[in-house]
Design an enzyme around this catalytic site. Structure first.
Site, mmCIF file in Angstrom:
data_model
loop_
_atom_site.group_PDB
_atom_site.id
_atom_site.type_symbol
_atom_site.label_atom_id
_atom_site.label_comp_id
_atom_site.label_asym_id
_atom_site.label_seq_id
_atom_site.Cartn_x
_atom_site.Cartn_y
_atom_site.Cartn_z
ATOM 1 N N TYR A 1 0.863 -1.390 0.261
ATOM 2 C CA TYR A 1 -0.133 0.060 0.083
ATOM 3 C C TYR A 1 0.788 1.487 0.063
ATOM 4 O O TYR A 1 0.521 2.266 -0.733
ATOM 5 C CB TYR A 1 -0.839 -0.146 1.111
ATOM 6 C CG TYR A 1 -1.687 1.235 1.446
ATOM 7 C CD1 TYR A 1 -2.989 1.657 0.502
ATOM 8 C CD2 TYR A 1 -1.547 2.205 2.361
ATOM 9 C CE1 TYR A 1 -3.682 2.807 0.442
ATOM 10 C CE2 TYR A 1 -2.372 3.484 2.321
ATOM 11 C CZ TYR A 1 -3.368 3.525 1.709
ATOM 12 O OH TYR A 1 -3.853 4.672 1.568
ATOM 13 N N LYS B 1 1.162 4.335 -3.165
ATOM 14 C CA LYS B 1 0.921 5.778 -2.687
ATOM 15 C C LYS B 1 2.406 6.513 -2.973
ATOM 16 O O LYS B 1 2.236 7.775 -3.345
ATOM 17 C CB LYS B 1 0.651 5.954 -1.000
ATOM 18 C CG LYS B 1 -0.800 5.277 -0.781
ATOM 19 C CD LYS B 1 -1.876 6.148 -1.855
ATOM 20 C CE LYS B 1 -3.270 5.546 -1.654
ATOM 21 N NZ LYS B 1 -4.234 6.192 -2.456
ATOM 22 N N THR C 1 -13.695 6.089 6.301
ATOM 23 C CA THR C 1 -14.515 5.664 5.185
ATOM 24 C C THR C 1 -14.192 3.861 5.345
ATOM 25 O O THR C 1 -13.694 3.601 6.105
ATOM 26 C CB THR C 1 -14.083 6.154 3.867
ATOM 27 O OG1 THR C 1 -12.736 5.770 3.832
ATOM 28 C CG2 THR C 1 -14.004 7.712 3.578
#
Length: 236
Positions: A113, A117, A150
């Site tokens: 991840y 990014k 979220t």
């Protein structure tokens, strides 16, 4: 508002979306690259890419390049078209493994991840360099939305989920608050003509030092072109 389907984990879907969009003969003034997954178990996209790298980064890389001509035609001297790419503070701890971008040697959800990014920041800086060199009326900036409440966290360990549930109201931004810097980058007069910026809380700040490595930017760009099947010259 119109909806066109686009699966960022599928190169075929991205190309189909671009064809459908171009058929409308619409200008394109703002492109926000915001799709993403986080900490998913090791799995691949339909094109065989590790999912973090394939969806978070390569999908946006291809989409942006295929829409560049339209963006260039839409921008003007007084109103540049704008590309906003959403990264994360996680990029600060990311490492780019050019010899193993698919994390085949040793898979870590956190490492994969963070790498995706970091790649988005490197991509944005390289893109802005190319746009400036060509005199295009298009700017490219990268945004850190902060820690936002979220469904992005659905793959974290259950203890983290409990802590998130208990503290989100205090420490997490709402989706509306999380979107504020992206909106600022997209429409603020203060950002007119400004590109190659890393934005957090609607302010320009420094990204990871590694992201400013121009040779690394160039090598990632070249490798990305090969992976998604476009030429360096065509993408420029």
């Amino acid at each position: 508002v119109e909806f066109l389907y686009c699966d960022l984990a599928s190169m075929k879907s991205i190309r189909q979306f671009v064809r459908q969009f171009r058929a409308k003969n619409c200008p394109l003034h703002v492109l926000v690259n915001n799709a993403g997954v986080m900490l998913v178990p090791e799995r691949k996209t339909e094109d065989g890419f590790e999912e973090h790298f394939g969806l978070n980064y390569l999908g946006h890389f291809l989409l942006t390049n295929l829409l560049l001509d339209t963006l260039k035609q839409s921008g003007t001297h007084s109103h540049s078209a704008r590309i906003i790419t959403v990264s994360s503070a996680t990029h600060y701890v990311g490492k780019l493994h050019l010899n193993d971008l698919q994390s085949r040697c040793s898979y870590s959800p956190h490492g994969a991840y963070a790498q995706s990014k970091l790649a988005l920041v490197l991509f944005t800086y390289r893109l802005q360099h190319l746009l400036t060199a060509n005199g295009s009326h298009v700017t490219a900036n990268v945004v850190d939305p902060g820690v936002v409440n979220t469904e992005l966290y659905k793959h974290v360990f259950w203890v983290v989920k409990v802590v998130k549930w208990m503290t989100a109201w205090l420490f997490f931004k709402t989706p509306e608050e999380g979107a504020s810097t992206t909106i600022y980058a997209a429409v603020s007069p203060e950002m007119e003509g400004a590109g190659g910026c890393y934005l957090y809380n609607e302010e320009r700040t420094k990204s990871a030092a590694l992201a400013y490595d121009e040779e690394l930017q160039r090598r990632l760009w070249t490798e990305s072109c090969k992976m998604v099947g476009i030429s360096d010259e065509a993408s420029r």
